[in-house]
Design a protein around this motif. Sequence first.
Motif, short mmCIF file in Angstrom:
data_model
loop_
_atom_site.label_atom_id
_atom_site.label_comp_id
_atom_site.label_asym_id
_atom_site.label_seq_id
_atom_site.Cartn_x
_atom_site.Cartn_y
_atom_site.Cartn_z
N CYS A 50 0.78 -1.11 0.08
CA CYS A 50 -0.15 0.14 -0.09
C CYS A 50 0.84 1.08 -0.04
CB CYS A 50 -0.82 0.01 1.29
SG CYS A 50 -2.26 -1.26 1.10
N SER A 51 2.04 1.38 0.43
CA SER A 51 2.75 2.36 0.63
C SER A 51 3.84 2.56 -0.71
CB SER A 51 3.58 2.45 2.21
OG SER A 51 4.41 1.27 2.12
N SER A 52 3.94 1.40 -1.39
CA SER A 52 4.93 1.35 -2.51
C SER A 52 4.72 2.63 -3.33
CB SER A 52 4.92 0.23 -3.08
OG SER A 52 5.09 -0.89 -2.42
N PRO A 53 5.37 3.27 -3.99
CA PRO A 53 5.41 4.44 -4.84
C PRO A 53 5.11 3.89 -6.02
CG PRO A 53 7.75 4.17 -4.55
CD PRO A 53 7.02 3.30 -3.60
N ASN A 54 4.25 4.67 -6.76
CA ASN A 54 3.37 4.41 -8.09
C ASN A 54 4.68 4.40 -9.48
OD1 ASN A 54 1.09 3.84 -7.02
ND2 ASN A 54 0.18 5.69 -7.50
N LYS A 55 4.60 3.89 -10.31
CA LYS A 55 5.59 3.87 -11.28
C LYS A 55 4.83 4.71 -12.31
CE LYS A 55 7.94 1.31 -15.00
NZ LYS A 55 8.08 -0.11 -15.69
N VAL A 56 5.34 5.83 -12.80
CA VAL A 56 4.66 6.72 -13.76
C VAL A 56 5.47 6.87 -15.16
CG1 VAL A 56 3.56 8.85 -14.31
CG2 VAL A 56 3.36 7.83 -11.93
N ASN A 57 5.12 6.51 -16.23
CA ASN A 57 5.68 6.89 -17.58
C ASN A 57 4.86 7.55 -18.39
OD1 ASN A 57 7.58 6.28 -19.79
ND2 ASN A 57 5.91 4.59 -20.39
N VAL A 58 5.35 8.66 -18.71
CA VAL A 58 4.61 9.86 -19.93
C VAL A 58 5.22 9.39 -21.28
CG1 VAL A 58 4.46 11.96 -20.51
CG2 VAL A 58 4.72 11.56 -18.11
N ILE A 59 4.15 9.15 -22.01
CA ILE A 59 4.41 8.61 -23.55
C ILE A 59 3.78 9.80 -24.32
CG2 ILE A 59 3.90 6.86 -25.19
CD1 ILE A 59 3.17 4.82 -23.31
N ALA A 60 4.60 10.61 -24.79
CA ALA A 60 4.38 11.87 -25.58
C ALA A 60 5.44 11.88 -26.81
CB ALA A 60 4.30 12.91 -24.84
N GLY A 61 5.70 12.88 -27.28
CA GLY A 61 6.73 13.14 -28.20
C GLY A 61 6.35 13.38 -29.60
N GLU A 62 7.33 13.17 -30.54
CA GLU A 62 6.90 13.53 -31.83
C GLU A 62 5.86 12.58 -32.61
OE1 GLU A 62 9.53 13.11 -36.22
OE2 GLU A 62 10.41 12.42 -34.28
N GLY A 63 4.89 13.31 -33.29
CA GLY A 63 3.87 12.73 -33.81
C GLY A 63 2.61 12.82 -32.86
N THR A 64 2.95 13.21 -31.64
CA THR A 64 1.57 13.22 -30.76
C THR A 64 1.14 14.64 -30.48
OG1 THR A 64 3.05 13.50 -28.67
CG2 THR A 64 2.69 11.26 -29.36
N ILE A 65 -0.07 15.03 -29.93
CA ILE A 65 -0.35 16.26 -29.46
C ILE A 65 -0.60 16.36 -28.09
CG2 ILE A 65 -2.42 17.89 -29.83
CD1 ILE A 65 -3.04 16.65 -32.55
N THR A 66 -0.07 17.56 -27.49
CA THR A 66 -0.27 18.06 -26.04
C THR A 66 -0.72 19.32 -26.17
OG1 THR A 66 1.66 16.66 -25.39
CG2 THR A 66 0.79 18.43 -23.94
N PRO A 67 -2.22 19.12 -25.92
CA PRO A 67 -3.06 20.58 -26.31
C PRO A 67 -3.05 21.37 -25.03
CG PRO A 67 -4.44 18.70 -25.72
CD PRO A 67 -3.08 18.13 -25.69
N LEU A 68 -1.97 22.26 -24.72
CA LEU A 68 -1.92 23.28 -23.73
C LEU A 68 -2.25 24.68 -24.24
CD1 LEU A 68 1.29 21.66 -21.88
CD2 LEU A 68 -1.12 21.64 -21.04
N LYS A 69 -2.96 25.32 -23.22
CA LYS A 69 -3.13 26.68 -23.97
C LYS A 69 -1.97 27.49 -23.64
CE LYS A 69 -6.87 29.01 -23.20
NZ LYS A 69 -8.34 29.43 -22.86
N THR A 70 -1.28 28.37 -24.46
CA THR A 70 -0.11 29.14 -24.36
C THR A 70 -0.40 30.58 -23.90
OG1 THR A 70 -0.20 29.66 -26.74
CG2 THR A 70 1.03 27.74 -26.13
N GLU A 71 -1.63 30.86 -23.58
CA GLU A 71 -1.76 32.15 -23.24
C GLU A 71 -3.37 32.43 -22.78
OE1 GLU A 71 -1.09 34.84 -26.54
OE2 GLU A 71 -2.88 34.17 -27.74
N GLY A 72 -3.58 33.67 -22.05
CA GLY A 72 -4.98 33.80 -21.66
C GLY A 72 -5.30 33.05 -20.43
N GLU A 73 -6.54 33.20 -20.00
CA GLU A 73 -7.24 32.38 -18.94
C GLU A 73 -6.68 30.72 -18.92
OE1 GLU A 73 -11.35 31.93 -16.42
OE2 GLU A 73 -11.32 32.58 -18.45
N TYR A 74 -6.41 30.30 -18.03
CA TYR A 74 -6.04 28.87 -17.99
C TYR A 74 -4.75 28.64 -18.65
CZ TYR A 74 -10.32 28.32 -15.18
OH TYR A 74 -11.15 28.18 -14.28
N GLU A 75 -3.81 29.67 -18.84
CA GLU A 75 -2.77 29.33 -19.62
C GLU A 75 -1.81 27.91 -18.89
OE1 GLU A 75 1.74 31.31 -20.50
OE2 GLU A 75 0.04 32.44 -19.62
N GLY A 76 -1.47 27.25 -19.88
CA GLY A 76 -0.87 25.86 -19.15
C GLY A 76 -1.98 24.72 -18.81
#
Length: 363
Positions: free
Chosen positions: A18-44
């Motif tokens: 129960c106390s073991s840390p989770n293993k988290v792997n992020v799969i992103a990079g070339e050919g994928t889309i990370t749709p983050l706002k770059t300005e205005g309300e809720y930037e990021g």
Amino acid sequence: MHLKTLSTLIAAALLTACSSPNKVNVIAGEGTITPLKTEGEYEGRYHNLYPGDKEYPTTCTDNCYAESDLLICDDSNSQCQFQAEQHVPEINSGFTVRWLGHAGFYIQSPNGEQLLFDPVKEQFDSPVDLAFKLAGGIYRKPGFWPSQAEINDLDAVLYSHIHYDHFNKADIEEIGNKPRYLVPLGFADNFPTGGFDISEMAWYASTQINDLTIHAVPAHHFSSRIMVPFIYDDHNKDLWSGWLLEQNGKTLFFAGDTGYSKHFQDIKQKYGEIDVCLMPIASYYHEENGKWYRYVHTTPEDTLNAAEELSCKVMIPWGYGNSSWQMGDHSSHSALLRLLHMQKQMDSQVPLYILNEGEQVSL
């Protein structure tokens, strides 16, 4: 070994797990889309690919909830069972699909991998569970849950977004840390600690389980989990996704919660015709805020149009039902009644296969 000593060792092992840390792997990079706002309300924060006002190809305006002889219901068009004889489309996809209720599905791939989409066994996580009940919300009849043997053999659990009716921490703890968990970006910090193997995926990112390819794909929705925003604002902090499974040249698409937008055409353009489409048809109706509800949820006619755009060889609808929360619906099966009505009105050529909760079909 002495029974007391054995009990102590078991308790220690459980505490360690129960106390073991989770293993988290992020799969992103070339050919994928990370749709983050770059300005205005809720930037990021994350955003939809096609924001702004929408025009819908079709909108039901007359007799949208006509009664159907295909449903046996109580007097309020609730607690229904679909009773029509159906023919399984001969698409030979190899996928087996069981509807657990609401958005939950148990899937077996053509080569035998076992997966869950958006499993929620009973109610919302606390304290929203209690708040919803006190506010007079409809208290859900529990959905159908996989057997313990099936849970023990799971290869992966996939979540579309963090809303309470799609993601429940208590269910994760029951399922355990044996399967992989595939989730949208930013999602992992919502998990309890317990040694879970979590892959966060950008849109159009892919991963493998044996020779089963799993693609994260866009949806048109939003995310939030904190119900008291003046304490902490988590609006769109985490991404939302649909999922596409691919094996032996066959595909299965799970749309997740989504409104109608051009992202369906994008998915078809990238992956071609889809063999099996699991599509939402509910939670679009609201007397005071109907425009917003439809913006992030498809009506049955929106779903039929989306299924045409995806070239779905068979479409299985979800979101309504006896184990739904009836959020944004007239009754438990009003969305299904509207789907059956609009299928005729639109002369839709997309084959439908209707499941009652707990039923499954091999396609």
